[in-house]
Write a protein that holds these residues in place. Structure first.
Motif, PDB file in Angstrom:
ATOM      1  N   LEU A 169     -51.202  41.989 -34.678  1.00 47.77           N
ATOM      2  CA  LEU A 169     -50.877  40.783 -34.132  1.00 47.77           C
ATOM      3  C   LEU A 169     -49.587  40.165 -34.864  1.00 47.77           C
ATOM      4  O   LEU A 169     -49.719  40.594 -36.013  1.00 47.77           O
ATOM      5  N   VAL A 170     -48.763  39.752 -34.623  1.00 47.41           N
ATOM      6  CA  VAL A 170     -47.646  39.655 -34.881  1.00 47.41           C
ATOM      7  C   VAL A 170     -47.323  37.961 -34.824  1.00 47.41           C
ATOM      8  O   VAL A 170     -47.173  37.153 -33.402  1.00 47.41           O
ATOM      9  N   ASN A 171     -47.493  37.287 -36.092  1.00 51.93           N
ATOM     10  CA  ASN A 171     -46.699  35.883 -35.434  1.00 51.93           C
ATOM     11  C   ASN A 171     -44.979  35.409 -36.239  1.00 51.93           C
ATOM     12  O   ASN A 171     -44.703  35.697 -37.325  1.00 51.93           O
ATOM     13  N   ARG A 172     -44.776  36.156 -34.913  1.00 51.27           N
ATOM     14  CA  ARG A 172     -43.157  35.820 -34.959  1.00 51.27           C
ATOM     15  C   ARG A 172     -42.342  34.528 -35.603  1.00 51.27           C
ATOM     16  O   ARG A 172     -41.405  34.443 -35.864  1.00 51.27           O
ATOM     17  N   GLY A 173     -43.436  33.433 -35.723  1.00 50.47           N
ATOM     18  CA  GLY A 173     -42.746  31.971 -35.822  1.00 50.47           C
ATOM     19  C   GLY A 173     -42.932  30.773 -35.467  1.00 50.47           C
ATOM     20  O   GLY A 173     -44.193  31.184 -34.390  1.00 50.47           O
ATOM     21  N   TRP A 174     -42.114  29.516 -35.842  1.00 52.64           N
ATOM     22  CA  TRP A 174     -42.930  28.687 -35.125  1.00 52.64           C
ATOM     23  C   TRP A 174     -41.443  27.336 -34.292  1.00 52.64           C
ATOM     24  O   TRP A 174     -40.966  27.931 -34.425  1.00 52.64           O
ATOM     25  N   VAL A 175     -42.496  27.212 -33.201  1.00 52.81           N
ATOM     26  CA  VAL A 175     -41.388  26.219 -32.445  1.00 52.81           C
ATOM     27  C   VAL A 175     -41.768  25.458 -32.270  1.00 52.81           C
ATOM     28  O   VAL A 175     -43.311  25.025 -32.657  1.00 52.81           O
ATOM     29  N   LYS A 176     -41.283  24.185 -31.865  1.00 53.65           N
ATOM     30  CA  LYS A 176     -41.361  22.425 -32.233  1.00 53.65           C
ATOM     31  C   LYS A 176     -42.397  22.471 -30.667  1.00 53.65           C
ATOM     32  O   LYS A 176     -42.165  23.062 -29.169  1.00 53.65           O
ATOM     33  N   ALA A 177     -43.096  21.112 -30.374  1.00 56.22           N
ATOM     34  CA  ALA A 177     -43.907  21.053 -29.323  1.00 56.22           C
ATOM     35  C   ALA A 177     -43.114  20.683 -28.032  1.00 56.22           C
ATOM     36  O   ALA A 177     -41.997  20.308 -28.616  1.00 56.22           O
ATOM     37  N   LEU A 227     -57.686  41.901 -25.121  1.00 53.83           N
ATOM     38  CA  LEU A 227     -56.551  42.858 -24.901  1.00 53.83           C
ATOM     39  C   LEU A 227     -57.344  44.677 -24.893  1.00 53.83           C
ATOM     40  O   LEU A 227     -58.249  44.740 -24.797  1.00 53.83           O
ATOM     41  N   PRO A 228     -56.685  45.469 -23.463  1.00 52.26           N
ATOM     42  CA  PRO A 228     -57.158  46.342 -23.710  1.00 52.26           C
ATOM     43  C   PRO A 228     -57.109  47.519 -24.318  1.00 52.26           C
ATOM     44  O   PRO A 228     -56.891  48.866 -24.539  1.00 52.26           O
ATOM     45  N   TYR A 229     -56.454  47.654 -25.932  1.00 49.76           N
ATOM     46  CA  TYR A 229     -56.436  48.722 -26.807  1.00 49.76           C
ATOM     47  C   TYR A 229     -57.113  47.484 -27.957  1.00 49.76           C
ATOM     48  O   TYR A 229     -57.381  45.909 -28.380  1.00 49.76           O
ATOM     49  N   LYS A 230     -56.964  48.424 -28.842  1.00 52.53           N
ATOM     50  CA  LYS A 230     -57.777  48.115 -30.575  1.00 52.53           C
ATOM     51  C   LYS A 230     -56.914  47.068 -31.125  1.00 52.53           C
ATOM     52  O   LYS A 230     -55.051  47.562 -31.268  1.00 52.53           O
ATOM     53  N   LEU A 231     -57.032  45.768 -31.863  1.00 55.97           N
ATOM     54  CA  LEU A 231     -56.198  45.509 -32.967  1.00 55.97           C
ATOM     55  C   LEU A 231     -56.581  45.794 -34.573  1.00 55.97           C
ATOM     56  O   LEU A 231     -57.832  46.134 -34.648  1.00 55.97           O
ATOM     57  N   LEU A 232     -55.250  46.514 -34.868  1.00 56.92           N
ATOM     58  CA  LEU A 232     -55.314  46.320 -36.014  1.00 56.92           C
ATOM     59  C   LEU A 232     -56.183  44.775 -36.774  1.00 56.92           C
ATOM     60  O   LEU A 232     -55.557  44.207 -36.697  1.00 56.92           O
ATOM     61  N   ASP A 233     -57.313  44.760 -38.213  1.00 57.95           N
ATOM     62  CA  ASP A 233     -57.712  43.724 -38.787  1.00 57.95           C
ATOM     63  C   ASP A 233     -57.004  43.051 -39.122  1.00 57.95           C
ATOM     64  O   ASP A 233     -55.500  43.573 -39.639  1.00 57.95           O
ATOM     65  N   GLY A 234     -56.559  41.541 -39.742  1.00 58.55           N
ATOM     66  CA  GLY A 234     -55.743  40.936 -39.734  1.00 58.55           C
ATOM     67  C   GLY A 234     -54.477  40.743 -39.132  1.00 58.55           C
ATOM     68  O   GLY A 234     -54.233  40.854 -37.742  1.00 58.55           O
ATOM     69  N   TYR A 235     -52.860  39.891 -39.459  1.00 60.30           N
ATOM     70  CA  TYR A 235     -51.918  40.081 -39.209  1.00 60.30           C
ATOM     71  C   TYR A 235     -50.699  40.124 -39.702  1.00 60.30           C
ATOM     72  O   TYR A 235     -51.000  39.794 -40.700  1.00 60.30           O
ATOM     73  N   VAL A 236     -49.515  39.625 -39.099  1.00 57.78           N
ATOM     74  CA  VAL A 236     -48.403  39.754 -40.307  1.00 57.78           C
ATOM     75  C   VAL A 236     -47.367  38.677 -39.435  1.00 57.78           C
ATOM     76  O   VAL A 236     -46.990  37.765 -38.617  1.00 57.78           O
ATOM     77  N   GLU A 237     -47.515  38.481 -40.774  1.00 57.65           N
ATOM     78  CA  GLU A 237     -45.846  36.752 -40.607  1.00 57.65           C
ATOM     79  C   GLU A 237     -44.924  37.485 -40.586  1.00 57.65           C
ATOM     80  O   GLU A 237     -44.646  38.160 -41.553  1.00 57.65           O
ATOM     81  N   LEU A 238     -44.272  37.512 -39.218  1.00 54.88           N
ATOM     82  CA  LEU A 238     -42.940  38.010 -39.289  1.00 54.88           C
ATOM     83  C   LEU A 238     -42.121  37.573 -40.557  1.00 54.88           C
ATOM     84  O   LEU A 238     -41.694  36.063 -40.191  1.00 54.88           O
ATOM     85  N   THR A 239     -41.013  38.069 -41.234  1.00 56.36           N
ATOM     86  CA  THR A 239     -40.369  37.826 -42.235  1.00 56.36           C
ATOM     87  C   THR A 239     -39.010  38.527 -41.605  1.00 56.36           C
ATOM     88  O   THR A 239     -37.548  38.531 -41.991  1.00 56.36           O
ATOM     89  N   GLY A 240     -38.804  39.821 -41.248  1.00 54.88           N
ATOM     90  CA  GLY A 240     -37.534  40.532 -40.203  1.00 54.88           C
ATOM     91  C   GLY A 240     -37.853  40.989 -39.368  1.00 54.88           C
ATOM     92  O   GLY A 240     -39.337  41.557 -39.085  1.00 54.88           O
TER      93      GLY A 240
END
Length: 261
Positions: free
Chosen positions: A115-123, A181-194
């Protein structure tokens, strides 16, 4: 002269002081404990954020839980974004504005997802209007970001609830997201910086945490509670001395009136 200390009014004051002092001692020690805990956490966070990026699967192998002390470690992972499984995380505040985090799974060549948190968008303009979300890059990309643990109600204070609009969640929780999801996820997530290659358009990046305080406020509160101990004892002694002085003055006045009479 000091027999007044055994009157009911003064006995009540003694009890109050004797109860207040240990209470202030406890509160001071608790604040110092919080200071040590937060300072340790601050040092760990600073050290993790300044470390060199490492491959994600070196820290979180498939099927293994993410370790708490790896939070904020810079990691890299290569794969392709699964745009069809993208989710919006509700009620996320950035720059004092409420909006959404954009959560997009990244599928690696090994067949696992991250899971990748790509960032924030306004409502959107209204509560029902969907926000404008830049699409994820197509093709293979290498993501760099801060490793984060899965969110829970206990760790975030956010109460999860059903009945949300399709494609929206309240918590970034690997287990619950992975069920769809049809595939396994690694635990945790990544907060994208680049990202390489860079995206043509992207959500606003999530800012790095502010670790400058390091529990300094707790230290100040601890000192404050212990200063209150001195104030309580000093005030108690001052009241006793003032009462004794008043009694002496009354006694002297009575003796003078008797002599004059």
């Amino acid at each position: 002269m000091y027999r007044f200390l055994l009157t009911p009014r003064w006995l009540a004051l003694h009890v109050v002081v004797l109860l207040v002092i240990p209470a202030f001692v406890f509160l001071g020690r608790w604040q110092f404990g919080r200071y040590e805990e937060r300072s340790s956490s601050s040092h760990q966070t600073t050290a993790n954020m300044s470390a060199a990026p490492v491959p994600l699967e070196g820290l979180v192998p498939p099927g293994a839980p993410m370790r708490a002390h790896d939070r904020y470690r810079p990691v890299t992972v290569t794969g392709t974004f699964d745009a069809g499984a993208q989710l919006l995380v509700r009620r996320r505040v950035q720059d004092t504005r409420v909006g959404f985090y954009v959560l997009t799974p990244l599928r690696t060549a090994d067949g696992v997802g991250v899971l990748v948190n790509r960032g924030w968008v306004k409502a959107g303009a209204t509560a029902d209007a969907p926000p404008e979300v830049p699409p994820p890059s197509t093709g293979e990309v290498t993501v760099t970001g801060r490793l984060q643990p899965s969110e829970t109600e206990e760790t975030t204070g956010i109460r999860n609830r059903p009945g949300l609009p399709p494609g929206q969640v309240l918590l970034i929780n690997t287990e619950s997201v992975g069920r769809g999801l049809p595939y396994k996820l690694l635990d945790g997530y990544v907060e994208l910086t680049g990202q390489q290659p860079q995206a043509q358009a992207a959500p606003a990046p999530v800012p790095a945490p502010d670790v400058g305080g390091g529990g300094g406020l707790n230290l100040a509160y601890g000192v404050q509670w212990w200063l209150f101990i001195g104030i309580a004892i000093g005030g108690w002694i001052l009241l006793i001395r003032r009462e004794a002085a008043d009694l002496r003055a009354e006694a002297a006045k009575g003796e003078k009136e008797t002599v004059d009479a």
